[in-house]
Design a protein around this motif. Structure first.
Motif, PDB file in Angstrom:
ATOM      1  N   HIS A  37      39.351  29.966  34.233  1.00  0.00           N
ATOM      2  CA  HIS A  37      38.999  28.716  34.906  1.00  0.00           C
ATOM      3  C   HIS A  37      37.959  28.902  36.000  1.00  0.00           C
ATOM      4  CE1 HIS A  37      41.736  26.214  32.678  1.00  0.00           C
ATOM      5  NE2 HIS A  37      42.698  27.092  32.871  1.00  0.00           N
ATOM      6  N   MET A  38      37.647  30.132  36.348  1.00  0.00           N
ATOM      7  CA  MET A  38      36.562  30.339  37.306  1.00  0.00           C
ATOM      8  C   MET A  38      35.232  29.821  36.764  1.00  0.00           C
ATOM      9  SD  MET A  38      35.495  34.382  37.134  1.00  0.00           S
ATOM     10  CE  MET A  38      34.043  34.096  38.137  1.00  0.00           C
ATOM     11  N   TRP A  39      35.148  29.595  35.454  1.00  0.00           N
ATOM     12  CA  TRP A  39      33.919  29.131  34.814  1.00  0.00           C
ATOM     13  C   TRP A  39      33.938  27.635  34.510  1.00  0.00           C
ATOM     14  CZ3 TRP A  39      30.414  32.696  35.287  1.00  0.00           C
ATOM     15  CH2 TRP A  39      30.762  34.060  35.226  1.00  0.00           C
ATOM     16  N   ASP A  40      34.867  26.883  35.047  1.00  0.00           N
ATOM     17  CA  ASP A  40      34.981  25.460  34.696  1.00  0.00           C
ATOM     18  C   ASP A  40      33.684  24.695  34.956  1.00  0.00           C
ATOM     19  OD1 ASP A  40      37.569  25.717  33.806  1.00  0.00           O
ATOM     20  OD2 ASP A  40      38.500  24.816  35.575  1.00  0.00           O
ATOM     21  N   ALA A  41      33.031  24.965  36.081  1.00  0.00           N
ATOM     22  CA  ALA A  41      31.797  24.237  36.403  1.00  0.00           C
ATOM     23  C   ALA A  41      30.686  24.552  35.420  1.00  0.00           C
ATOM     24  CB  ALA A  41      31.345  24.557  37.831  1.00  0.00           C
ATOM     25  N   GLN A  42      30.675  25.778  34.910  1.00  0.00           N
ATOM     26  CA  GLN A  42      29.655  26.135  33.929  1.00  0.00           C
ATOM     27  C   GLN A  42      29.950  25.482  32.576  1.00  0.00           C
ATOM     28  OE1 GLN A  42      30.715  28.698  36.352  1.00  0.00           O
ATOM     29  NE2 GLN A  42      28.884  27.757  37.256  1.00  0.00           N
ATOM     30  N   VAL A  43      31.203  25.417  32.201  1.00  0.00           N
ATOM     31  CA  VAL A  43      31.559  24.757  30.937  1.00  0.00           C
ATOM     32  C   VAL A  43      31.177  23.285  30.988  1.00  0.00           C
ATOM     33  CG1 VAL A  43      33.469  24.116  29.428  1.00  0.00           C
ATOM     34  CG2 VAL A  43      33.365  26.414  30.391  1.00  0.00           C
ATOM     35  N   ASP A  44      31.466  22.646  32.103  1.00  0.00           N
ATOM     36  CA  ASP A  44      31.119  21.226  32.235  1.00  0.00           C
ATOM     37  C   ASP A  44      29.618  21.008  32.077  1.00  0.00           C
ATOM     38  OD1 ASP A  44      33.761  20.619  32.666  1.00  0.00           O
ATOM     39  OD2 ASP A  44      33.580  20.457  34.838  1.00  0.00           O
ATOM     40  N   ALA A  45      28.817  21.929  32.596  1.00  0.00           N
ATOM     41  CA  ALA A  45      27.363  21.745  32.607  1.00  0.00           C
ATOM     42  C   ALA A  45      26.690  22.186  31.316  1.00  0.00           C
ATOM     43  CB  ALA A  45      26.748  22.516  33.782  1.00  0.00           C
ATOM     44  N   LEU A 147      46.999  41.287  49.346  1.00  0.00           N
ATOM     45  CA  LEU A 147      45.545  41.386  49.218  1.00  0.00           C
ATOM     46  C   LEU A 147      44.841  40.047  49.363  1.00  0.00           C
ATOM     47  CD1 LEU A 147      45.191  43.808  46.156  1.00  0.00           C
ATOM     48  CD2 LEU A 147      45.441  44.387  48.578  1.00  0.00           C
ATOM     49  N   VAL A 148      45.598  38.953  49.401  1.00  0.00           N
ATOM     50  CA  VAL A 148      44.973  37.629  49.352  1.00  0.00           C
ATOM     51  C   VAL A 148      44.015  37.362  50.513  1.00  0.00           C
ATOM     52  CG1 VAL A 148      45.435  35.145  49.461  1.00  0.00           C
ATOM     53  CG2 VAL A 148      46.724  36.592  47.876  1.00  0.00           C
ATOM     54  N   PRO A 149      44.374  37.604  51.777  1.00  0.00           N
ATOM     55  CA  PRO A 149      43.443  37.270  52.863  1.00  0.00           C
ATOM     56  C   PRO A 149      42.106  38.000  52.758  1.00  0.00           C
ATOM     57  CG  PRO A 149      45.654  37.593  53.727  1.00  0.00           C
ATOM     58  CD  PRO A 149      45.688  38.059  52.298  1.00  0.00           C
ATOM     59  N   ALA A 150      42.129  39.297  52.507  1.00  0.00           N
ATOM     60  CA  ALA A 150      40.883  40.050  52.401  1.00  0.00           C
ATOM     61  C   ALA A 150      40.093  39.628  51.177  1.00  0.00           C
ATOM     62  CB  ALA A 150      41.177  41.551  52.354  1.00  0.00           C
ATOM     63  N   THR A 151      40.791  39.327  50.085  1.00  0.00           N
ATOM     64  CA  THR A 151      40.117  38.877  48.863  1.00  0.00           C
ATOM     65  C   THR A 151      39.391  37.559  49.110  1.00  0.00           C
ATOM     66  OG1 THR A 151      41.728  39.991  47.445  1.00  0.00           O
ATOM     67  CG2 THR A 151      40.479  38.189  46.469  1.00  0.00           C
ATOM     68  N   ALA A 152      40.062  36.621  49.760  1.00  0.00           N
ATOM     69  CA  ALA A 152      39.450  35.329  50.045  1.00  0.00           C
ATOM     70  C   ALA A 152      38.180  35.493  50.874  1.00  0.00           C
ATOM     71  CB  ALA A 152      40.450  34.442  50.783  1.00  0.00           C
ATOM     72  N   ALA A 167      39.537  24.027  45.774  1.00  0.00           N
ATOM     73  CA  ALA A 167      39.025  24.956  44.767  1.00  0.00           C
ATOM     74  C   ALA A 167      39.359  26.393  45.140  1.00  0.00           C
ATOM     75  CB  ALA A 167      37.515  24.787  44.622  1.00  0.00           C
ATOM     76  N   VAL A 168      39.209  26.730  46.416  1.00  0.00           N
ATOM     77  CA  VAL A 168      39.546  28.083  46.869  1.00  0.00           C
ATOM     78  C   VAL A 168      41.032  28.352  46.674  1.00  0.00           C
ATOM     79  CG1 VAL A 168      39.695  29.579  48.892  1.00  0.00           C
ATOM     80  CG2 VAL A 168      37.628  28.225  48.485  1.00  0.00           C
ATOM     81  N   ALA A 169      41.871  27.391  47.033  1.00  0.00           N
ATOM     82  CA  ALA A 169      43.318  27.568  46.874  1.00  0.00           C
ATOM     83  C   ALA A 169      43.691  27.787  45.420  1.00  0.00           C
ATOM     84  CB  ALA A 169      44.051  26.356  47.440  1.00  0.00           C
ATOM     85  N   SER A 170      43.031  27.079  44.504  1.00  0.00           N
ATOM     86  CA  SER A 170      43.326  27.235  43.084  1.00  0.00           C
ATOM     87  C   SER A 170      42.989  28.645  42.602  1.00  0.00           C
ATOM     88  CB  SER A 170      42.540  26.191  42.285  1.00  0.00           C
ATOM     89  OG  SER A 170      42.776  26.328  40.907  1.00  0.00           O
ATOM     90  N   VAL A 171      41.851  29.157  43.042  1.00  0.00           N
ATOM     91  CA  VAL A 171      41.458  30.511  42.650  1.00  0.00           C
ATOM     92  C   VAL A 171      42.437  31.538  43.214  1.00  0.00           C
ATOM     93  CG1 VAL A 171      39.677  32.273  42.924  1.00  0.00           C
ATOM     94  CG2 VAL A 171      39.024  29.931  42.383  1.00  0.00           C
ATOM     95  N   LEU A 172      42.840  31.368  44.454  1.00  0.00           N
ATOM     96  CA  LEU A 172      43.754  32.325  45.067  1.00  0.00           C
ATOM     97  C   LEU A 172      45.153  32.231  44.468  1.00  0.00           C
ATOM     98  CD1 LEU A 172      42.604  32.101  48.782  1.00  0.00           C
ATOM     99  CD2 LEU A 172      41.981  33.809  47.055  1.00  0.00           C
ATOM    100  N   ASP A 173      45.561  31.051  44.040  1.00  0.00           N
ATOM    101  CA  ASP A 173      46.837  30.913  43.330  1.00  0.00           C
ATOM    102  C   ASP A 173      46.801  31.693  42.021  1.00  0.00           C
ATOM    103  OD1 ASP A 173      47.891  29.313  45.303  1.00  0.00           O
ATOM    104  OD2 ASP A 173      47.576  27.424  44.229  1.00  0.00           O
ATOM    105  N   ALA A 174      45.676  31.604  41.305  1.00  0.00           N
ATOM    106  CA  ALA A 174      45.532  32.362  40.061  1.00  0.00           C
ATOM    107  C   ALA A 174      45.568  33.862  40.327  1.00  0.00           C
ATOM    108  CB  ALA A 174      44.228  31.971  39.364  1.00  0.00           C
ATOM    109  N   PHE A 175      44.965  34.268  41.431  1.00  0.00           N
ATOM    110  CA  PHE A 175      44.992  35.686  41.815  1.00  0.00           C
ATOM    111  C   PHE A 175      46.429  36.162  42.005  1.00  0.00           C
ATOM    112  CE2 PHE A 175      45.121  38.987  45.066  1.00  0.00           C
ATOM    113  CZ  PHE A 175      44.193  39.906  44.585  1.00  0.00           C
ATOM    114  N   GLY A 176      47.221  35.375  42.721  1.00  0.00           N
ATOM    115  CA  GLY A 176      48.594  35.777  42.987  1.00  0.00           C
ATOM    116  C   GLY A 176      49.473  35.815  41.760  1.00  0.00           C
ATOM    117  N   ALA A 177      49.070  35.124  40.695  1.00  0.00           N
ATOM    118  CA  ALA A 177      49.882  35.063  39.476  1.00  0.00           C
ATOM    119  C   ALA A 177      49.557  36.173  38.480  1.00  0.00           C
ATOM    120  CB  ALA A 177      49.687  33.705  38.803  1.00  0.00           C
ATOM    121  N   ILE A 178      48.560  36.989  38.780  1.00  0.00           N
ATOM    122  CA  ILE A 178      48.140  38.032  37.834  1.00  0.00           C
ATOM    123  C   ILE A 178      49.192  39.132  37.735  1.00  0.00           C
ATOM    124  CG2 ILE A 178      46.443  39.897  37.543  1.00  0.00           C
ATOM    125  CD1 ILE A 178      44.402  37.924  38.711  1.00  0.00           C
TER     126      ILE A 178
END
Length: 266
Positions: A37-45, A147-152, A167-178
């Motif tokens: 989903h990090m590529w959602d904006a590219q798929v839309d375009a 690792l979340v704070p430094a990653t962000a 958008a940032v929160a969504s990406v970081l949520d995905a990070f935590g679920a890996i």
């Protein structure tokens, strides 16, 4: 949801842009710690012009995680297995960070399977073996949450944090679920990956895109990739490591121009 079942794991993938055989393929490859989903904006375009293939790297998103460690050969092999399973003879390719390293590996070892290649926020060698060993130990002892704070901070500027908090929160949520195994396995691949002496073997038209304020892979890393490949160009856009999100409109415009700038077959 679509999956490719492999002997040790399964890959989750998605196709956007319809089923027309008249459209060229474009494949996106995500960074360490993110999902497709990090590529959602590219798929839309770009989905009006391309059939777009995205997938979750092993151990990320909805893909399963074989036991670590992994190698760059493993990650490149996953891409080729997916292309083979879907009967895709050739595709344009865009990858970021470890996805960009995967793209370099493919350019070196399977260049005929690729058309134009876009490598974003990456390097021919990212970090050091010692640094990745420390990251692996941190995950094993404290989990991904630590690792979340430094990653962000590495991934996005403070301005983007403020203006695009959801958008940032969504990406970081995905990070935590890996999967921790998936993350550790990919860190092991990064610890040993070094394509600096092999860049000249990449003959595909290549565009290297850097984030102007990227602390992980600064613009000089992308300049070196463009200079080392036989047909390389470099452009730098505002943002940090996840530059395709932070500068999405500019990124999409550059991508469309480059993919339409020449023949896919080298």
């Amino acid at each position: 949801m679509a999956y490719l079942e492999l002997p040790s794991h399964r890959l989750h993938y998605r196709i956007d842009g319809g089923t027309s055989d008249d459209k060229p393929w474009l494949m996106f490859c995500n960074s360490l710690g993110t999902d497709m989903h990090m590529w959602d904006a590219q798929v839309d375009a770009l989905s009006a012009q391309y059939r777009i293939l995205r997938y979750d790297r092993r151990g990320h998103g909805r893909s399963s995680a074989p036991l670590p460690p992994y190698s760059l050969d493993d990650l490149g092999g996953d891409v080729l297995a997916l292309l083979d399973a879907l009967d895709i003879e050739q595709t344009h390719f865009c990858g970021l960070s470890i996805g960009g390293l995967t793209g370099q590996w493919l350019g070196v070892h399977a260049g005929k399977r690729l058309g134009n290649v876009v490598l974003c926020a990456t390097a021919a060698k990212i970090g050091t073996a010692e640094g990745w060993a420390a990251r692996i130990e941190a995950v094993r002892t404290g989990g991904l949450g630590a690792l979340v704070p430094a990653t962000a901070e590495r991934w996005f500027t403070s301005q983007f944090h403020a203006s695009e908090a959801q958008a940032v929160a969504s990406v970081l949520d995905a990070f935590g679920a890996i999967s921790p195994d998936g993350y550790v396995g990919c860190c092991a691949a990064l610890a040993t990956a070094d394509l600096r002496k092999e860049l000249e073997r990449i003959g595909n038209p290549l565009l290297a895109i850097s984030g102007q304020d990227d602390p992980v892979c600064p613009p000089s890393d992308l300049e070196n990739i463009a200079a080392g490949a036989r047909r390389g160009l470099h452009v730098s856009l505002p943002g940090r490591h996840i530059v395709n999100m932070e500068s999405a409109p500019l990124f999409n415009a550059v991508l469309l121009e480059f993919l339409g700038s020449g023949p896919a077959v080298c």
